[in-house]
Design an enzyme around this catalytic site. Sequence first.
Site, PDB file in Angstrom:
ATOM      1  N   HIS A 138       0.871  -1.207   0.000  1.00 26.79           N
ATOM      2  CA  HIS A 138       0.000   0.000   0.000  1.00 26.79           C
ATOM      3  C   HIS A 138       0.891   1.234   0.000  1.00 26.79           C
ATOM      4  O   HIS A 138       1.576   1.512   0.984  1.00 26.79           O
ATOM      5  CB  HIS A 138      -0.886   0.022   1.253  1.00 26.79           C
ATOM      6  CG  HIS A 138      -1.776   1.230   1.347  1.00 26.79           C
ATOM      7  ND1 HIS A 138      -3.125   1.149   1.615  1.00 26.79           N
ATOM      8  CD2 HIS A 138      -1.519   2.563   1.207  1.00 26.79           C
ATOM      9  CE1 HIS A 138      -3.646   2.365   1.645  1.00 26.79           C
ATOM     10  NE2 HIS A 138      -2.687   3.246   1.406  1.00 26.79           N
ATOM     11  N   HIS A 161       1.482   5.487  -1.928  1.00 24.29           N
ATOM     12  CA  HIS A 161       1.083   6.572  -2.824  1.00 24.29           C
ATOM     13  C   HIS A 161       2.330   7.109  -3.510  1.00 24.29           C
ATOM     14  O   HIS A 161       3.283   7.517  -2.834  1.00 24.29           O
ATOM     15  CB  HIS A 161       0.414   7.700  -2.026  1.00 24.29           C
ATOM     16  CG  HIS A 161      -0.768   7.220  -1.234  1.00 24.29           C
ATOM     17  ND1 HIS A 161      -2.051   7.299  -1.698  1.00 24.29           N
ATOM     18  CD2 HIS A 161      -0.839   6.612  -0.023  1.00 24.29           C
ATOM     19  CE1 HIS A 161      -2.877   6.775  -0.800  1.00 24.29           C
ATOM     20  NE2 HIS A 161      -2.160   6.345   0.226  1.00 24.29           N
ATOM     21  N   PHE A 162       2.297   7.126  -4.834  1.00 23.34           N
ATOM     22  CA  PHE A 162       3.424   7.670  -5.599  1.00 23.34           C
ATOM     23  C   PHE A 162       3.134   9.073  -6.124  1.00 23.34           C
ATOM     24  O   PHE A 162       4.043   9.745  -6.594  1.00 23.34           O
ATOM     25  CB  PHE A 162       3.729   6.776  -6.800  1.00 23.34           C
ATOM     26  CG  PHE A 162       4.653   5.622  -6.525  1.00 23.34           C
ATOM     27  CD1 PHE A 162       5.660   5.704  -5.570  1.00 23.34           C
ATOM     28  CD2 PHE A 162       4.523   4.443  -7.259  1.00 23.34           C
ATOM     29  CE1 PHE A 162       6.531   4.629  -5.349  1.00 23.34           C
ATOM     30  CE2 PHE A 162       5.390   3.376  -7.053  1.00 23.34           C
ATOM     31  CZ  PHE A 162       6.391   3.465  -6.101  1.00 23.34           C
ATOM     32  N   ARG A 163       1.857   9.467  -6.133  1.00 24.88           N
ATOM     33  CA  ARG A 163       1.463  10.724  -6.800  1.00 24.88           C
ATOM     34  C   ARG A 163       1.786  10.618  -8.293  1.00 24.88           C
ATOM     35  O   ARG A 163       1.835   9.533  -8.853  1.00 24.88           O
ATOM     36  CB  ARG A 163       2.154  11.958  -6.172  1.00 24.88           C
ATOM     37  CG  ARG A 163       2.170  11.998  -4.661  1.00 24.88           C
ATOM     38  CD  ARG A 163       0.811  11.922  -4.039  1.00 24.88           C
ATOM     39  NE  ARG A 163       0.878  12.114  -2.585  1.00 24.88           N
ATOM     40  CZ  ARG A 163      -0.046  11.673  -1.749  1.00 24.88           C
ATOM     41  NH1 ARG A 163      -1.111  11.010  -2.201  1.00 24.88           N
ATOM     42  NH2 ARG A 163       0.065  11.893  -0.462  1.00 24.88           N
ATOM     43  N   ASN A 167      -5.335   7.415  -5.856  1.00 21.99           N
ATOM     44  CA  ASN A 167      -5.983   8.684  -5.499  1.00 21.99           C
ATOM     45  C   ASN A 167      -5.229   9.896  -6.061  1.00 21.99           C
ATOM     46  O   ASN A 167      -4.796  10.780  -5.334  1.00 21.99           O
ATOM     47  CB  ASN A 167      -6.173   8.800  -3.981  1.00 21.99           C
ATOM     48  CG  ASN A 167      -4.877   8.791  -3.187  1.00 21.99           C
ATOM     49  OD1 ASN A 167      -3.894   8.186  -3.594  1.00 21.99           O
ATOM     50  ND2 ASN A 167      -4.869   9.475  -2.058  1.00 21.99           N
ATOM     51  N   LYS A 175      -9.644  -0.227  -5.159  1.00 20.53           N
ATOM     52  CA  LYS A 175      -9.586   0.448  -3.865  1.00 20.53           C
ATOM     53  C   LYS A 175     -10.875   1.204  -3.595  1.00 20.53           C
ATOM     54  O   LYS A 175     -11.315   2.008  -4.427  1.00 20.53           O
ATOM     55  CB  LYS A 175      -8.404   1.434  -3.866  1.00 20.53           C
ATOM     56  CG  LYS A 175      -8.294   2.325  -2.633  1.00 20.53           C
ATOM     57  CD  LYS A 175      -7.839   1.546  -1.403  1.00 20.53           C
ATOM     58  CE  LYS A 175      -7.842   2.393  -0.141  1.00 20.53           C
ATOM     59  NZ  LYS A 175      -6.600   3.092   0.103  1.00 20.53           N
ATOM     60  N   HIS A 186     -10.243   1.474   2.429  1.00 20.35           N
ATOM     61  CA  HIS A 186      -9.946   2.494   3.443  1.00 20.35           C
ATOM     62  C   HIS A 186     -11.145   2.487   4.384  1.00 20.35           C
ATOM     63  O   HIS A 186     -12.211   2.989   4.042  1.00 20.35           O
ATOM     64  CB  HIS A 186      -9.758   3.876   2.788  1.00 20.35           C
ATOM     65  CG  HIS A 186      -9.387   4.946   3.786  1.00 20.35           C
ATOM     66  ND1 HIS A 186      -8.186   5.590   3.763  1.00 20.35           N
ATOM     67  CD2 HIS A 186     -10.080   5.450   4.839  1.00 20.35           C
ATOM     68  CE1 HIS A 186      -8.130   6.466   4.769  1.00 20.35           C
ATOM     69  NE2 HIS A 186      -9.272   6.409   5.429  1.00 20.35           N
ATOM     70  N   HIS A 233      -4.145  -0.256   6.147  1.00 21.59           N
ATOM     71  CA  HIS A 233      -3.561   0.560   7.226  1.00 21.59           C
ATOM     72  C   HIS A 233      -4.400   0.568   8.501  1.00 21.59           C
ATOM     73  O   HIS A 233      -4.855   1.611   8.964  1.00 21.59           O
ATOM     74  CB  HIS A 233      -3.271   2.005   6.772  1.00 21.59           C
ATOM     75  CG  HIS A 233      -4.354   2.671   5.954  1.00 21.59           C
ATOM     76  ND1 HIS A 233      -5.664   2.698   6.325  1.00 21.59           N
ATOM     77  CD2 HIS A 233      -4.283   3.339   4.771  1.00 21.59           C
ATOM     78  CE1 HIS A 233      -6.356   3.356   5.422  1.00 21.59           C
ATOM     79  NE2 HIS A 233      -5.549   3.748   4.466  1.00 21.59           N
ATOM     80  N   ASP A 281       1.869   2.731   3.371  1.00 18.42           N
ATOM     81  CA  ASP A 281       1.019   3.906   3.189  1.00 18.42           C
ATOM     82  C   ASP A 281       1.881   5.159   3.029  1.00 18.42           C
ATOM     83  O   ASP A 281       1.464   6.257   3.415  1.00 18.42           O
ATOM     84  CB  ASP A 281       0.012   4.069   4.332  1.00 18.42           C
ATOM     85  CG  ASP A 281      -1.103   5.054   3.982  1.00 18.42           C
ATOM     86  OD1 ASP A 281      -1.273   5.358   2.785  1.00 18.42           O
ATOM     87  OD2 ASP A 281      -1.777   5.533   4.910  1.00 18.42           O
ATOM     88  N   HIS A 311       3.879  14.341   1.048  1.00 21.73           N
ATOM     89  CA  HIS A 311       3.393  15.732   0.987  1.00 21.73           C
ATOM     90  C   HIS A 311       4.607  16.592   1.285  1.00 21.73           C
ATOM     91  O   HIS A 311       5.350  16.315   2.243  1.00 21.73           O
ATOM     92  CB  HIS A 311       2.317  15.989   2.044  1.00 21.73           C
ATOM     93  CG  HIS A 311       1.036  15.242   1.828  1.00 21.73           C
ATOM     94  ND1 HIS A 311       0.071  15.648   0.929  1.00 21.73           N
ATOM     95  CD2 HIS A 311       0.558  14.103   2.390  1.00 21.73           C
ATOM     96  CE1 HIS A 311      -0.953  14.802   0.963  1.00 21.73           C
ATOM     97  NE2 HIS A 311      -0.677  13.849   1.833  1.00 21.73           N
TER      98      HIS A 311
HETATM   99  C1  NCD Z   1      -2.987   9.366   2.085  1.00 21.32           C
HETATM  100  C2  NCD Z   1      -2.594  10.378   1.010  1.00 21.32           C
HETATM  101  O1  NCD Z   1      -2.005  11.408   1.345  1.00 21.32           O
HETATM  102  O2  NCD Z   1      -2.851  10.113  -0.161  1.00 21.32           O
HETATM  103  N1  NCD Z   1      -2.863  10.009   3.359  1.00 21.32           N
HETATM  104  C3  NCD Z   1      -2.730   9.399   4.546  1.00 21.32           C
HETATM  105  O3  NCD Z   1      -2.729  10.075   5.561  1.00 21.32           O
HETATM  106  N2  NCD Z   1      -2.570   8.089   4.637  1.00 21.32           N
HETATM  107  C4  NCD Z   1      -4.341   8.860   1.812  1.00 21.32           C
HETATM  108  C5  NCD Z   1      -4.730   7.654   2.637  1.00 21.32           C
HETATM  109  O4  NCD Z   1      -4.190   6.558   2.467  1.00 21.32           O
HETATM  110  O5  NCD Z   1      -5.597   7.812   3.509  1.00 21.32           O
HETATM  111 ZN    ZN Z   2      -2.962   5.246   1.726  1.00 26.27          ZN
END
Ligand code: NCD
Ligand code: ZN
Length: 349
Positions: A14, A16-18, A42, A100, A137, A175, A252, A256
Amino acid sequence: MVDTLTIRRPDDWHLHFRDGDIMRGVVPYTARQFARAIVMPNLTPPVTSAAMAREYRERIRAAVPQGVSFEPLMTCYLTDTTDADDLARGAAEGVFTAAKMYPANATTNSASGVTDVEGIYPVFERMEAEDIVLCIHGEVVDADIDVFDREAEFIDRYLAGIAQTFPNLRIVFEHITTSDAVEFVKAGSEKIAATITPQHLHINRNAMLVGGIQPHNYCLPVAKRESHRLALRAAATSADPAIARKFFLGTDSAPHLRGDKESECGCAGIFGAPYALESYVTVFDEEEALDRFEAFASLNGPTFYKLPVNEETVTLERVAMPVPAELPLVGETIVPWHGGQMLGWRFVG
Ligand code: NCD
Ligand code: ZN
């Protein structure tokens, strides 16, 4: 005392790569430690079709450094209007590894998420028939639900019903942060599993709120009280294989930029990718469960996803390792998980 640990190369189930420059900046961190990763959809706009996922996958592959082997595993972002045929075709063609479900507005970029869980039961039915994994989620985001109760409420209100209605649907409760979730997964069939992040094994909610607000310890679902953290550690490191195999690694990692975290309305998400294995192995070491780390990091996930385990190995060594307070990213900076701290393990390669 064990001073080096060699395990099959792990996967991250799990993250996030953006996209764009941020994606190109963060992919190398994950590709360095992990063979594969389940990539969350996302983006803005979200990855809702096989065609979008195929293109996104190509962009990620192009960001993997030369000579490094890494495979992104794509997910379909479920909405109220998901096209089950496209999802099934994408899965059959090997584009989608999972789908997802975000409840609408639960977290970063989830505005197009599902507003009516039972409304997409026909999609779940198709996923069950096609044996496509559902990643969830699990938080109820209604205004009357306390933020610390969102996960437990989701189990009662939705998850138990989904699992009961679709007994052959493979579900990953993503998560998890509570003992309620641990108990639900333990009591469930072999079709139910969960990912656990490094942060939820390391910190409780005090780390976010004591001594001033700590934005770099803020993610969703938010860290809970200490008893929940201990339940997560017990589950991940359990000596009972029937329990342990239901839990596996999912960072996860959610990048940011520093300025977006340290802001009047700071973003949720912890950038766990750069020192992920060092973070997890520290927990297993503290729990005297180093012999169980390979199962959590490298075996349980592939078994659940019905994918082969990786043949290569990686090595971690016990040595003092300072984690940089920040890392450069897109001309700005980002704070990694454990930024500015000292860890007792180092990823060798
Ligand atoms: C994730 C994100 O920033 O995309 N943020 C997080 O706090 N985990 C989104 C998510 O997995 O809830
Ligand atoms: Zn996530």
